[in-house]
Design a protein around this motif. Structure first.
Motif, PDB file in Angstrom:
ATOM      1  N   PRO A  57       0.811  -1.226   0.000  1.00 21.35           N
ATOM      2  CA  PRO A  57       0.000   0.000   0.000  1.00 21.35           C
ATOM      3  C   PRO A  57       0.843   1.273   0.000  1.00 21.35           C
ATOM      4  O   PRO A  57       0.345   2.333  -0.375  1.00 21.35           O
ATOM      5  N   GLU A  58       2.112   1.154   0.418  1.00 25.01           N
ATOM      6  CA  GLU A  58       2.966   2.355   0.468  1.00 25.01           C
ATOM      7  C   GLU A  58       3.564   2.700  -0.897  1.00 25.01           C
ATOM      8  O   GLU A  58       4.106   3.785  -1.085  1.00 25.01           O
ATOM      9  N   LYS A  59       3.448   1.809  -1.875  1.00 24.59           N
ATOM     10  CA  LYS A  59       4.048   2.043  -3.198  1.00 24.59           C
ATOM     11  C   LYS A  59       3.379   3.221  -3.911  1.00 24.59           C
ATOM     12  O   LYS A  59       2.179   3.435  -3.756  1.00 24.59           O
ATOM     13  N   ASP A  60       4.148   3.989  -4.681  1.00 24.81           N
ATOM     14  CA  ASP A  60       3.600   5.096  -5.472  1.00 24.81           C
ATOM     15  C   ASP A  60       3.127   4.557  -6.825  1.00 24.81           C
ATOM     16  O   ASP A  60       3.938   4.114  -7.638  1.00 24.81           O
ATOM     17  N   PHE A  61       1.813   4.586  -7.051  1.00 23.33           N
ATOM     18  CA  PHE A  61       1.249   4.090  -8.306  1.00 23.33           C
ATOM     19  C   PHE A  61       1.007   5.233  -9.299  1.00 23.33           C
ATOM     20  O   PHE A  61       0.487   5.018 -10.378  1.00 23.33           O
ATOM     21  N   GLY A  62       1.294   6.466  -8.873  1.00 22.89           N
ATOM     22  CA  GLY A  62       1.108   7.603  -9.766  1.00 22.89           C
ATOM     23  C   GLY A  62      -0.243   8.277  -9.572  1.00 22.89           C
ATOM     24  O   GLY A  62      -0.582   9.189 -10.332  1.00 22.89           O
ATOM     25  N   TRP A  63      -1.036   7.808  -8.602  1.00 25.51           N
ATOM     26  CA  TRP A  63      -2.311   8.477  -8.285  1.00 25.51           C
ATOM     27  C   TRP A  63      -2.451   8.562  -6.778  1.00 25.51           C
ATOM     28  O   TRP A  63      -1.848   7.810  -6.032  1.00 25.51           O
ATOM     29  N   GLU A  64      -3.239   9.557  -6.334  1.00 23.55           N
ATOM     30  CA  GLU A  64      -3.402   9.817  -4.892  1.00 23.55           C
ATOM     31  C   GLU A  64      -4.112   8.652  -4.214  1.00 23.55           C
ATOM     32  O   GLU A  64      -5.039   8.070  -4.779  1.00 23.55           O
ATOM     33  N   LYS A  65      -3.686   8.347  -3.021  1.00 26.18           N
ATOM     34  CA  LYS A  65      -4.384   7.333  -2.222  1.00 26.18           C
ATOM     35  C   LYS A  65      -4.054   7.579  -0.748  1.00 26.18           C
ATOM     36  O   LYS A  65      -3.323   8.515  -0.413  1.00 26.18           O
ATOM     37  N   GLY A  66      -4.604   6.750   0.111  1.00 27.04           N
ATOM     38  CA  GLY A  66      -4.264   6.828   1.529  1.00 27.04           C
ATOM     39  C   GLY A  66      -5.161   7.765   2.330  1.00 27.04           C
ATOM     40  O   GLY A  66      -6.194   8.247   1.872  1.00 27.04           O
ATOM     41  N   PHE A  67      -4.711   8.030   3.556  1.00 24.38           N
ATOM     42  CA  PHE A  67      -5.468   8.827   4.530  1.00 24.38           C
ATOM     43  C   PHE A  67      -5.745  10.238   4.001  1.00 24.38           C
ATOM     44  O   PHE A  67      -6.878  10.741   4.063  1.00 24.38           O
ATOM     45  N   ASP A  68      -4.687  10.904   3.478  1.00 25.69           N
ATOM     46  CA  ASP A  68      -4.855  12.288   3.002  1.00 25.69           C
ATOM     47  C   ASP A  68      -5.828  12.353   1.820  1.00 25.69           C
ATOM     48  O   ASP A  68      -6.565  13.319   1.663  1.00 25.69           O
ATOM     49  N   ASN A  69      -5.799  11.298   1.009  1.00 28.43           N
ATOM     50  CA  ASN A  69      -6.723  11.234  -0.125  1.00 28.43           C
ATOM     51  C   ASN A  69      -8.168  11.167   0.372  1.00 28.43           C
ATOM     52  O   ASN A  69      -9.043  11.882  -0.129  1.00 28.43           O
ATOM     53  N   ALA A  70      -8.403  10.338   1.389  1.00 30.16           N
ATOM     54  CA  ALA A  70      -9.762  10.233   1.949  1.00 30.16           C
ATOM     55  C   ALA A  70     -10.197  11.587   2.511  1.00 30.16           C
ATOM     56  O   ALA A  70     -11.320  12.044   2.276  1.00 30.16           O
ATOM     57  N   LYS A  71      -9.285  12.222   3.235  1.00 24.16           N
ATOM     58  CA  LYS A  71      -9.601  13.538   3.820  1.00 24.16           C
ATOM     59  C   LYS A  71      -9.936  14.561   2.727  1.00 24.16           C
ATOM     60  O   LYS A  71     -10.897  15.323   2.829  1.00 24.16           O
ATOM     61  N   ALA A  72      -9.150  14.516   1.647  1.00 26.69           N
ATOM     62  CA  ALA A  72      -9.367  15.457   0.539  1.00 26.69           C
ATOM     63  C   ALA A  72     -10.732  15.251  -0.125  1.00 26.69           C
ATOM     64  O   ALA A  72     -11.294  16.185  -0.701  1.00 26.69           O
ATOM     65  N   HIS A  73     -11.258  14.026  -0.034  1.00 27.99           N
ATOM     66  CA  HIS A  73     -12.589  13.751  -0.602  1.00 27.99           C
ATOM     67  C   HIS A  73     -13.702  14.035   0.404  1.00 27.99           C
ATOM     68  O   HIS A  73     -14.867  13.737   0.136  1.00 27.99           O
ATOM     69  N   GLY A  74     -13.330  14.571   1.578  1.00 34.51           N
ATOM     70  CA  GLY A  74     -14.360  14.953   2.545  1.00 34.51           C
ATOM     71  C   GLY A  74     -14.813  13.831   3.453  1.00 34.51           C
ATOM     72  O   GLY A  74     -15.897  13.914   4.053  1.00 34.51           O
ATOM     73  N   TYR A  75     -14.003  12.764   3.582  1.00 33.24           N
ATOM     74  CA  TYR A  75     -14.329  11.728   4.570  1.00 33.24           C
ATOM     75  C   TYR A  75     -14.239  12.376   5.951  1.00 33.24           C
ATOM     76  O   TYR A  75     -13.265  13.056   6.259  1.00 33.24           O
ATOM     77  N   LYS A  76     -15.274  12.155   6.781  1.00 35.66           N
ATOM     78  CA  LYS A  76     -15.379  12.905   8.036  1.00 35.66           C
ATOM     79  C   LYS A  76     -14.390  12.397   9.083  1.00 35.66           C
ATOM     80  O   LYS A  76     -14.068  11.200   9.114  1.00 35.66           O
ATOM     81  N   ASP A  77     -13.985  13.324   9.985  1.00 36.53           N
ATOM     82  CA  ASP A  77     -13.028  12.965  11.043  1.00 36.53           C
ATOM     83  C   ASP A  77     -13.540  11.799  11.880  1.00 36.53           C
ATOM     84  O   ASP A  77     -12.774  10.941  12.292  1.00 36.53           O
TER      85      ASP A  77
END
Ligand SMILES: C[S@@+](CC[C@H](N)C(=O)[O-])C[C@H]1O[C@@H](n2cnc3c(N)ncnc32)[C@H](O)[C@@H]1O
Length: 248
Positions: free
Chosen positions: A22-42
Protein backbone atom coordinates in the motif's frame (compact mmCIF):
# COMPACT_ATOMS: atom_id res chain seq x y z
CA UNK A 1 -5.59 -13.55 -24.63
CA UNK A 2 -8.68 -11.53 -25.69
CA UNK A 3 -8.54 -7.76 -24.98
CA UNK A 4 -11.23 -7.97 -22.28
CA UNK A 5 -9.40 -10.80 -20.50
CA UNK A 6 -6.18 -8.83 -20.79
CA UNK A 7 -7.83 -5.74 -19.24
CA UNK A 8 -9.25 -7.87 -16.41
CA UNK A 9 -5.87 -9.50 -15.76
CA UNK A 10 -4.17 -6.07 -15.68
CA UNK A 11 -6.72 -5.00 -13.00
CA UNK A 12 -6.04 -8.09 -10.89
CA UNK A 13 -2.26 -7.61 -11.21
CA UNK A 14 -2.33 -3.92 -10.23
CA UNK A 15 -4.72 -4.29 -7.29
CA UNK A 16 -2.89 -7.38 -6.00
CA UNK A 17 0.18 -5.12 -5.92
CA UNK A 18 -1.76 -2.42 -4.02
CA UNK A 19 -3.01 -5.02 -1.51
CA UNK A 20 0.57 -6.22 -0.94
CA UNK A 21 2.34 -2.81 -1.06
CA UNK A 22 0.00 0.00 0.00
CA UNK A 23 2.97 2.35 0.47
CA UNK A 24 4.05 2.04 -3.20
CA UNK A 25 3.60 5.10 -5.47
CA UNK A 26 1.25 4.09 -8.31
CA UNK A 27 1.11 7.60 -9.77
CA UNK A 28 -2.31 8.48 -8.29
CA UNK A 29 -3.40 9.82 -4.89
CA UNK A 30 -4.38 7.33 -2.22
CA UNK A 31 -4.26 6.83 1.53
CA UNK A 32 -5.47 8.83 4.53
CA UNK A 33 -4.86 12.29 3.00
CA UNK A 34 -6.72 11.23 -0.13
CA UNK A 35 -9.76 10.23 1.95
CA UNK A 36 -9.60 13.54 3.82
CA UNK A 37 -9.37 15.46 0.54
CA UNK A 38 -12.59 13.75 -0.60
CA UNK A 39 -14.36 14.95 2.54
CA UNK A 40 -14.33 11.73 4.57
CA UNK A 41 -15.38 12.90 8.04
CA UNK A 42 -13.03 12.97 11.04
CA UNK A 43 -15.37 10.67 12.97
CA UNK A 44 -14.92 7.98 10.27
CA UNK A 45 -11.17 8.59 10.05
CA UNK A 46 -10.92 8.19 13.83
CA UNK A 47 -13.18 5.13 14.09
CA UNK A 48 -11.24 2.98 11.59
CA UNK A 49 -7.62 1.94 12.35
CA UNK A 50 -5.09 4.29 10.76
CA UNK A 51 -3.17 1.69 8.73
CA UNK A 52 -6.36 0.63 6.92
CA UNK A 53 -6.58 4.10 5.39
CA UNK A 54 -3.21 3.52 3.61
CA UNK A 55 -5.12 1.34 1.11
CA UNK A 56 -7.80 3.93 0.30
CA UNK A 57 -7.96 4.39 -3.49
CA UNK A 58 -11.12 6.54 -3.43
CA UNK A 59 -11.79 8.80 -6.41
CA UNK A 60 -14.67 10.57 -4.63
CA UNK A 61 -17.02 10.26 -1.66
CA UNK A 62 -20.17 8.16 -2.17
CA UNK A 63 -21.29 8.98 1.40
CA UNK A 64 -21.79 12.62 0.42
CA UNK A 65 -24.55 11.65 -2.02
CA UNK A 66 -27.46 10.62 0.19
CA UNK A 67 -28.63 9.10 3.44
CA UNK A 68 -27.51 5.73 4.74
CA UNK A 69 -30.25 4.89 7.26
CA UNK A 70 -29.49 2.65 10.23
CA UNK A 71 -30.45 -0.96 9.52
CA UNK A 72 -29.90 -0.69 5.75
CA UNK A 73 -28.16 -3.30 3.61
CA UNK A 74 -25.36 -1.70 1.57
CA UNK A 75 -23.42 -3.30 -1.30
CA UNK A 76 -19.98 -1.88 -2.24
CA UNK A 77 -18.87 -2.71 -5.79
CA UNK A 78 -15.11 -3.12 -6.20
CA UNK A 79 -14.60 -2.71 -2.47
CA UNK A 80 -10.81 -2.96 -2.67
CA UNK A 81 -9.21 -3.22 0.76
CA UNK A 82 -12.49 -2.51 2.53
CA UNK A 83 -12.36 1.15 3.53
CA UNK A 84 -15.84 2.06 2.26
CA UNK A 85 -17.39 -1.15 3.62
CA UNK A 86 -16.13 -0.09 7.06
CA UNK A 87 -17.47 3.47 6.61
CA UNK A 88 -20.82 2.03 5.45
CA UNK A 89 -20.90 -0.23 8.54
CA UNK A 90 -20.46 2.84 10.75
CA UNK A 91 -23.54 4.35 9.06
CA UNK A 92 -25.89 1.35 9.10
CA UNK A 93 -25.02 0.18 12.62
CA UNK A 94 -25.33 -3.32 14.07
CA UNK A 95 -28.84 -3.82 12.69
CA UNK A 96 -27.55 -3.18 9.16
CA UNK A 97 -25.41 -5.27 6.85
CA UNK A 98 -22.63 -4.45 4.39
CA UNK A 99 -21.48 -6.62 1.50
CA UNK A 100 -18.31 -5.92 -0.50
CA UNK A 101 -17.57 -7.53 -3.86
CA UNK A 102 -14.17 -7.48 -5.53
CA UNK A 103 -12.50 -9.29 -8.41
CA UNK A 104 -8.98 -9.37 -6.96
CA UNK A 105 -8.55 -12.29 -4.51
CA UNK A 106 -5.82 -10.48 -2.54
CA UNK A 107 -8.10 -7.45 -2.08
CA UNK A 108 -10.91 -9.72 -0.86
CA UNK A 109 -8.58 -11.26 1.75
CA UNK A 110 -7.35 -7.80 2.77
CA UNK A 111 -10.86 -6.36 3.06
CA UNK A 112 -11.97 -9.31 5.25
CA UNK A 113 -8.95 -8.77 7.50
CA UNK A 114 -9.61 -5.02 7.72
CA UNK A 115 -13.32 -5.49 8.54
CA UNK A 116 -12.34 -7.77 11.39
CA UNK A 117 -9.51 -5.46 12.61
CA UNK A 118 -11.98 -2.56 12.62
CA UNK A 119 -14.30 -4.64 14.80
CA UNK A 120 -17.26 -5.16 12.44
CA UNK A 121 -19.10 -8.48 12.35
CA UNK A 122 -21.80 -7.40 9.90
CA UNK A 123 -19.50 -7.11 6.86
CA UNK A 124 -19.29 -9.87 4.26
CA UNK A 125 -16.71 -9.68 1.46
CA UNK A 126 -17.26 -11.84 -1.62
CA UNK A 127 -14.92 -12.52 -4.54
CA UNK A 128 -16.76 -11.81 -7.77
CA UNK A 129 -17.15 -9.78 -10.94
CA UNK A 130 -19.43 -6.71 -11.06
CA UNK A 131 -20.67 -7.95 -14.44
CA UNK A 132 -22.29 -11.03 -12.79
CA UNK A 133 -22.86 -10.10 -9.15
CA UNK A 134 -22.90 -12.99 -6.65
CA UNK A 135 -25.76 -11.25 -4.81
CA UNK A 136 -29.48 -12.08 -4.47
CA UNK A 137 -32.06 -10.24 -6.59
CA UNK A 138 -33.81 -7.31 -4.82
CA UNK A 139 -31.81 -7.78 -1.60
CA UNK A 140 -29.96 -4.43 -1.37
CA UNK A 141 -31.11 -0.99 -0.15
CA UNK A 142 -28.09 1.04 -1.32
CA UNK A 143 -25.35 0.23 -3.83
CA UNK A 144 -22.13 2.23 -3.60
CA UNK A 145 -18.92 2.13 -5.61
CA UNK A 146 -15.70 4.10 -5.67
CA UNK A 147 -13.33 4.01 -8.63
CA UNK A 148 -14.29 0.55 -9.84
CA UNK A 149 -16.98 0.71 -12.54
CA UNK A 150 -14.61 2.30 -15.09
CA UNK A 151 -12.41 -0.81 -14.73
CA UNK A 152 -15.13 -3.19 -15.92
CA UNK A 153 -15.29 -4.27 -19.54
CA UNK A 154 -19.11 -4.06 -19.97
CA UNK A 155 -20.76 -1.12 -18.23
CA UNK A 156 -24.29 -2.08 -19.49
CA UNK A 157 -23.90 -5.48 -17.78
CA UNK A 158 -22.75 -3.81 -14.54
CA UNK A 159 -25.71 -1.40 -14.38
CA UNK A 160 -28.16 -4.19 -15.29
CA UNK A 161 -26.74 -6.18 -12.37
CA UNK A 162 -27.00 -3.22 -9.99
CA UNK A 163 -30.63 -2.77 -11.06
CA UNK A 164 -31.32 -6.47 -10.44
CA UNK A 165 -29.89 -6.59 -6.90
CA UNK A 166 -31.48 -3.34 -5.67
CA UNK A 167 -34.85 -3.42 -3.93
CA UNK A 168 -37.57 -1.22 -5.51
CA UNK A 169 -36.78 2.41 -4.59
CA UNK A 170 -33.19 1.35 -3.84
CA UNK A 171 -30.43 3.91 -4.30
CA UNK A 172 -27.21 3.94 -6.29
CA UNK A 173 -24.49 6.35 -5.10
CA UNK A 174 -21.08 6.11 -6.73
CA UNK A 175 -17.85 7.93 -7.50
CA UNK A 176 -15.88 7.08 -10.61
CA UNK A 177 -13.46 8.45 -13.15
CA UNK A 178 -15.01 9.95 -16.28
CA UNK A 179 -13.56 10.92 -19.65
CA UNK A 180 -13.50 14.69 -20.28
CA UNK A 181 -11.54 14.60 -23.54
CA UNK A 182 -12.83 16.58 -26.52
CA UNK A 183 -14.60 14.80 -29.37
CA UNK A 184 -16.24 11.45 -29.64
CA UNK A 185 -15.91 8.73 -27.08
CA UNK A 186 -12.76 6.66 -27.02
CA UNK A 187 -13.90 3.78 -24.90
CA UNK A 188 -17.27 2.66 -26.13
CA UNK A 189 -15.81 2.88 -29.63
CA UNK A 190 -12.67 0.89 -28.98
CA UNK A 191 -12.84 -0.68 -25.55
CA UNK A 192 -11.37 -3.91 -26.93
CA UNK A 193 -8.28 -2.26 -28.34
CA UNK A 194 -6.23 -0.95 -25.48
CA UNK A 195 -5.39 -2.26 -22.05
CA UNK A 196 -2.28 -0.13 -21.47
CA UNK A 197 -3.82 2.26 -18.95
CA UNK A 198 -6.94 0.28 -18.14
CA UNK A 199 -6.04 -0.63 -14.57
CA UNK A 200 -4.99 2.94 -13.77
CA UNK A 201 -8.57 4.20 -14.34
CA UNK A 202 -7.91 5.87 -17.70
CA UNK A 203 -8.75 3.67 -20.71
CA UNK A 204 -12.02 2.27 -19.38
CA UNK A 205 -13.59 5.63 -18.54
CA UNK A 206 -16.76 6.84 -20.26
CA UNK A 207 -18.09 10.34 -20.74
CA UNK A 208 -20.67 11.58 -18.22
CA UNK A 209 -23.41 11.50 -20.87
CA UNK A 210 -22.58 7.90 -21.84
CA UNK A 211 -22.80 6.72 -18.24
CA UNK A 212 -26.11 8.53 -17.73
CA UNK A 213 -27.52 6.96 -20.90
CA UNK A 214 -26.47 3.46 -19.81
CA UNK A 215 -28.09 4.00 -16.38
CA UNK A 216 -31.31 5.24 -17.98
CA UNK A 217 -31.31 2.24 -20.34
CA UNK A 218 -30.87 -0.09 -17.35
CA UNK A 219 -34.14 1.33 -15.95
CA UNK A 220 -32.87 3.82 -13.34
CA UNK A 221 -34.79 7.05 -12.69
CA UNK A 222 -33.64 10.37 -11.28
CA UNK A 223 -30.16 9.76 -12.73
CA UNK A 224 -27.80 12.63 -11.91
CA UNK A 225 -24.15 13.52 -12.18
CA UNK A 226 -23.61 15.41 -8.91
CA UNK A 227 -20.34 17.05 -10.01
CA UNK A 228 -16.65 16.53 -10.57
CA UNK A 229 -13.79 16.86 -8.09
CA UNK A 230 -10.03 17.47 -7.97
CA UNK A 231 -9.01 13.84 -8.58
CA UNK A 232 -7.36 13.14 -11.97
CA UNK A 233 -5.73 9.97 -13.30
CA UNK A 234 -4.66 11.61 -16.60
CA UNK A 235 -5.14 15.04 -18.23
CA UNK A 236 -8.52 13.86 -19.60
CA UNK A 237 -9.93 11.74 -16.74
CA UNK A 238 -11.50 13.27 -13.63
CA UNK A 239 -13.36 12.02 -10.57
CA UNK A 240 -17.15 12.47 -10.62
CA UNK A 241 -20.10 11.40 -8.49
CA UNK A 242 -23.48 10.05 -9.60
CA UNK A 243 -26.78 9.13 -7.98
CA UNK A 244 -29.76 7.19 -9.29
CA UNK A 245 -32.88 5.41 -8.02
CA UNK A 246 -34.48 2.14 -8.98
CA UNK A 247 -38.12 2.99 -9.62
CA UNK A 248 -41.04 0.75 -8.58
C1 LIG B 1 -9.37 1.88 -7.71
S1 LIG B 1 -9.69 0.46 -6.70
C2 LIG B 1 -10.84 1.16 -5.56
C3 LIG B 1 -11.01 0.31 -4.35
C4 LIG B 1 -11.96 0.90 -3.28
N1 LIG B 1 -13.28 1.11 -3.82
C5 LIG B 1 -11.41 2.16 -2.68
O1 LIG B 1 -12.08 3.20 -2.78
O2 LIG B 1 -10.33 2.11 -2.09
C6 LIG B 1 -10.72 -0.52 -7.77
C7 LIG B 1 -11.12 -1.90 -7.25
O3 LIG B 1 -12.11 -2.44 -8.13
C8 LIG B 1 -11.87 -3.83 -8.30
N2 LIG B 1 -12.44 -4.23 -9.60
C9 LIG B 1 -12.07 -3.81 -10.83
N3 LIG B 1 -12.80 -4.40 -11.77
C10 LIG B 1 -13.69 -5.20 -11.14
C11 LIG B 1 -14.71 -6.08 -11.59
N4 LIG B 1 -14.99 -6.26 -12.89
N5 LIG B 1 -15.42 -6.76 -10.66
C12 LIG B 1 -15.14 -6.61 -9.32
N6 LIG B 1 -14.19 -5.78 -8.85
C13 LIG B 1 -13.46 -5.10 -9.75
C14 LIG B 1 -10.35 -3.95 -8.24
O4 LIG B 1 -9.95 -5.27 -7.93
C15 LIG B 1 -10.00 -2.92 -7.18
O5 LIG B 1 -9.93 -3.50 -5.90
Amino acid sequence: MAATECATQSVIDLYTELALNPEKDFGWEKGFDNAKAHGYKDKWLDAIPLDIWDYCAAVGNPFSLGDFPEGSTVLDLGCGAGIDVCVAALHVGKRGKVIGVDLTPMMVQTARRHASEAGFDNIEVIEGNLEALPVKTESIDIVISNGAINLTTSKPKVFAEIFRVLKPQGKLYFADMIDISEGTCKTSCCSQSSTGDWANCVEGTLKKEELIEIMNEAGFVDVKCKGTNHYMTSPTTIGATFSATKGE
